[in-house]
Design a protein around this motif. Structure first.
Motif, PDB file in Angstrom:
ATOM      1  N   ALA A 223       0.815  -1.214   0.000  1.00 39.08           N
ATOM      2  CA  ALA A 223       0.000   0.000   0.000  1.00 39.08           C
ATOM      3  C   ALA A 223       0.853   1.271   0.000  1.00 39.08           C
ATOM      4  N   THR A 224       1.885   1.303   0.845  1.00 43.18           N
ATOM      5  CA  THR A 224       2.637   2.550   1.030  1.00 43.18           C
ATOM      6  C   THR A 224       4.118   2.442   0.715  1.00 43.18           C
ATOM      7  N   GLY A 225       4.623   1.242   0.500  1.00 39.53           N
ATOM      8  CA  GLY A 225       6.043   1.088   0.224  1.00 39.53           C
ATOM      9  C   GLY A 225       6.894   1.333   1.461  1.00 39.53           C
ATOM     10  N   LEU A 226       8.153   1.652   1.241  1.00 42.51           N
ATOM     11  CA  LEU A 226       9.089   1.874   2.342  1.00 42.51           C
ATOM     12  C   LEU A 226       8.993   3.309   2.847  1.00 42.51           C
ATOM     13  N   THR A 227       9.315   3.483   4.125  1.00 37.39           N
ATOM     14  CA  THR A 227       9.346   4.827   4.699  1.00 37.39           C
ATOM     15  C   THR A 227      10.567   5.586   4.193  1.00 37.39           C
ATOM     16  N   GLN A 228      10.506   6.904   4.369  1.00 40.62           N
ATOM     17  CA  GLN A 228      11.578   7.771   3.886  1.00 40.62           C
ATOM     18  C   GLN A 228      12.919   7.434   4.538  1.00 40.62           C
ATOM     19  N   GLU A 229      12.884   6.964   5.759  1.00 37.60           N
ATOM     20  CA  GLU A 229      14.116   6.627   6.466  1.00 37.60           C
ATOM     21  C   GLU A 229      14.921   5.565   5.719  1.00 37.60           C
ATOM     22  N   TRP A 230      14.235   4.612   5.146  1.00 35.66           N
ATOM     23  CA  TRP A 230      14.928   3.603   4.355  1.00 35.66           C
ATOM     24  C   TRP A 230      15.467   4.189   3.057  1.00 35.66           C
ATOM     25  N   LEU A 231      14.641   4.980   2.397  1.00 31.83           N
ATOM     26  CA  LEU A 231      15.046   5.520   1.097  1.00 31.83           C
ATOM     27  C   LEU A 231      16.243   6.458   1.228  1.00 31.83           C
ATOM     28  N   GLU A 232      16.322   7.151   2.347  1.00 30.36           N
ATOM     29  CA  GLU A 232      17.446   8.066   2.563  1.00 30.36           C
ATOM     30  C   GLU A 232      18.742   7.330   2.880  1.00 30.36           C
ATOM     31  N   ASN A 233      18.641   6.111   3.355  1.00 33.20           N
ATOM     32  CA  ASN A 233      19.838   5.357   3.741  1.00 33.20           C
ATOM     33  C   ASN A 233      20.154   4.211   2.786  1.00 33.20           C
ATOM     34  N   SER A 234      19.382   4.091   1.738  1.00 31.91           N
ATOM     35  CA  SER A 234      19.555   2.997   0.790  1.00 31.91           C
ATOM     36  C   SER A 234      20.895   3.093   0.064  1.00 31.91           C
ATOM     37  N   THR A 235      21.541   1.961  -0.113  1.00 30.05           N
ATOM     38  CA  THR A 235      22.720   1.900  -0.974  1.00 30.05           C
ATOM     39  C   THR A 235      22.308   2.204  -2.403  1.00 30.05           C
ATOM     40  N   GLN A 236      21.178   1.609  -2.801  1.00 33.10           N
ATOM     41  CA  GLN A 236      20.582   1.898  -4.101  1.00 33.10           C
ATOM     42  C   GLN A 236      19.127   1.436  -4.077  1.00 33.10           C
ATOM     43  N   ASN A 237      18.248   2.271  -4.629  1.00 28.76           N
ATOM     44  CA  ASN A 237      16.856   1.854  -4.790  1.00 28.76           C
ATOM     45  C   ASN A 237      16.740   0.986  -6.037  1.00 28.76           C
ATOM     46  N   ILE A 238      15.930  -0.029  -5.954  1.00 26.35           N
ATOM     47  CA  ILE A 238      15.791  -0.948  -7.082  1.00 26.35           C
ATOM     48  C   ILE A 238      14.311  -1.092  -7.449  1.00 26.35           C
ATOM     49  N   ILE A 239      14.099  -1.491  -8.691  1.00 25.97           N
ATOM     50  CA  ILE A 239      12.745  -1.668  -9.195  1.00 25.97           C
ATOM     51  C   ILE A 239      12.722  -2.855 -10.137  1.00 25.97           C
ATOM     52  N   ILE A 240      11.590  -3.547 -10.183  1.00 25.90           N
ATOM     53  CA  ILE A 240      11.371  -4.603 -11.175  1.00 25.90           C
ATOM     54  C   ILE A 240      10.573  -3.980 -12.313  1.00 25.90           C
ATOM     55  N   PRO A 241      11.148  -3.851 -13.498  1.00 27.34           N
ATOM     56  CA  PRO A 241      10.420  -3.227 -14.605  1.00 27.34           C
ATOM     57  C   PRO A 241       9.117  -3.967 -14.915  1.00 27.34           C
ATOM     58  N   MET A 242       8.054  -3.213 -15.085  1.00 28.75           N
ATOM     59  CA  MET A 242       6.732  -3.786 -15.368  1.00 28.75           C
ATOM     60  C   MET A 242       6.359  -3.541 -16.837  1.00 28.75           C
ATOM     61  N   ARG A 243       5.657  -4.482 -17.430  1.00 30.80           N
ATOM     62  CA  ARG A 243       5.254  -4.345 -18.831  1.00 30.80           C
ATOM     63  C   ARG A 243       3.755  -4.112 -18.979  1.00 30.80           C
ATOM     64  N   GLY A 244       3.009  -4.238 -17.868  1.00 32.50           N
ATOM     65  CA  GLY A 244       1.565  -4.059 -17.942  1.00 32.50           C
ATOM     66  C   GLY A 244       1.130  -2.705 -17.421  1.00 32.50           C
ATOM     67  N   GLU A 245      -0.091  -2.630 -16.944  1.00 34.02           N
ATOM     68  CA  GLU A 245      -0.675  -1.368 -16.511  1.00 34.02           C
ATOM     69  C   GLU A 245      -0.358  -1.018 -15.059  1.00 34.02           C
ATOM     70  N   ILE A 246      -0.142  -2.036 -14.217  1.00 34.98           N
ATOM     71  CA  ILE A 246       0.088  -1.756 -12.801  1.00 34.98           C
ATOM     72  C   ILE A 246       1.569  -1.496 -12.548  1.00 34.98           C
ATOM     73  N   ASP A 247       1.855  -0.910 -11.378  1.00 28.54           N
ATOM     74  CA  ASP A 247       3.250  -0.560 -11.091  1.00 28.54           C
ATOM     75  C   ASP A 247       3.824  -1.360  -9.933  1.00 28.54           C
ATOM     76  N   SER A 248       3.109  -2.383  -9.441  1.00 30.60           N
ATOM     77  CA  SER A 248       3.653  -3.191  -8.348  1.00 30.60           C
ATOM     78  C   SER A 248       3.030  -4.570  -8.359  1.00 30.60           C
ATOM     79  N   MET A 249       3.712  -5.504  -7.680  1.00 27.73           N
ATOM     80  CA  MET A 249       3.221  -6.868  -7.523  1.00 27.73           C
ATOM     81  C   MET A 249       3.094  -7.175  -6.043  1.00 27.73           C
ATOM     82  N   ASN A 250       2.561  -8.351  -5.743  1.00 27.77           N
ATOM     83  CA  ASN A 250       2.528  -8.815  -4.364  1.00 27.77           C
ATOM     84  C   ASN A 250       3.945  -8.785  -3.795  1.00 27.77           C
ATOM     85  N   VAL A 251       4.068  -8.351  -2.552  1.00 27.79           N
ATOM     86  CA  VAL A 251       5.388  -8.138  -1.963  1.00 27.79           C
ATOM     87  C   VAL A 251       6.213  -9.412  -1.928  1.00 27.79           C
ATOM     88  N   SER A 252       5.580 -10.555  -1.683  1.00 25.85           N
ATOM     89  CA  SER A 252       6.341 -11.795  -1.619  1.00 25.85           C
ATOM     90  C   SER A 252       6.829 -12.214  -3.005  1.00 25.85           C
TER      91      SER A 252
END
Length: 268
Positions: A223-252
């Motif tokens: 629903a909300t993703g990671l808090t800002q505290e994680w994003l500010e301390n991340s070594t690198q943010n990563i993403i799984i490229p999506m090919r459909g209409e939605i921008d996320s999958m089940n977390v597991s």
């Protein structure tokens, strides 16, 4: 040989205690006990070093001899209780079951108790709420034989019966620790573990990350993703490229994709 007692009344205090342990996180934390059901789950708990307080069984579904065989190698006494059909139906989760339930002593899950060796690969989940998702994450972690699973800012206790059930016992096969986000961040930094945070912004493809060094794969809620505290301390943010209409999958599912890419890179 352990003496086997019998319970046939739904009003028995132990029946009421079991129901409280199933339903109330506060009761589990206060007593240091939790409930599990099923022979496979019990075997995994014993293999994981958990200590049994009480075994309850319905002898129409599992024999006394089988119960005694399970407990024969234990070096401590266990309360053994045969329960009636009515009592078992009251306390059991599932209709199709092996007739076995146990009251287990819980463990502590401090970050300083994690035994990390060599070049660890860790999964961190921040504030997961749905027991089914937590169970699925633990199953993925077991399948990948991760070094640890850390739950940051947990919303409940990990011994929720729904988590145990959905993890099919993998709660007992993983090293698990909990702590606040700040505590987990400080722990990872102290161990020189890189943090790769799943996020939609300022992110690069997960396939372009080098997971060969000590690494933590960090996921947030759907629903909300990671808090800002994680994003500010991340070594690198990563993403799984999506090919459909939605921008996320089940977390597991997302965690599994990244974890097995990390394993691929590590030659497993």
């Amino acid at each position: 040989m352990n003496e086997i007692k019998e319970i046939s009344s739904l009003q028995n205090p132990l029946v009421k205690k079991i129901l409280m342990l199933k339903e109330k996180s506060r009761e589990r934390k206060k007593s240091g006990l939790f409930i599990l059901e099923g022979q496979r789950e019990l075997e995994l708990a014993l293999k994981g070093g958990y200590e049994v307080d009480t075994l309850l069984f319905h002898n129409a579904l599992i024999t006394k001899e089988a119960i005694l065989q399970i407990t024969s190698h234990l070096k401590y006494a266990v309360n053994l209780i045969s329960v009636s059909k009515e009592v078992y139906q009251k306390i059991a989760y599932r209709e199709t079951t092996e007739g076995l339930m146990a009251i287990i002593n819980s463990k502590s899950h401090g970050l300083d108790e994690l035994g990390l060796k060599g070049n660890p690969l860790i999964l961190v989940a921040e504030a997961p709420e749905k027991p089914g998702n937590i169970g699925a994450l633990l199953r993925t972690a077991d399948a990948a034989n991760l070094d640890a699973v850390i739950i940051a800012n947990p919303k409940g206790d990990i011994y929720n019966p729904n988590i145990i059930r959905s993890s099919v016992g993998c709660i007992f096969t993983n090293q698990i620790a909990t702590g606040s986000t700040s505590e987990v961040l400080n722990f990872l930094k102290s161990k020189n573990i890189d943090m790769y945070c799943a996020a939609l912004t300022a992110s690069g493809s997960y396939t372009n990350v080098n997971f060969k060094k000590a690494a933590a794969i960090v996921v947030g809620t759907e629903a909300t993703g990671l808090t800002q505290e994680w994003l500010e301390n991340s070594t690198q943010n990563i993403i799984i490229p999506m090919r459909g209409e939605i921008d996320s999958m089940n977390v597991s599912v997302s965690a599994a994709i990244v974890i097995f890419e990390a394993l691929r890179q590590r030659g497993f």
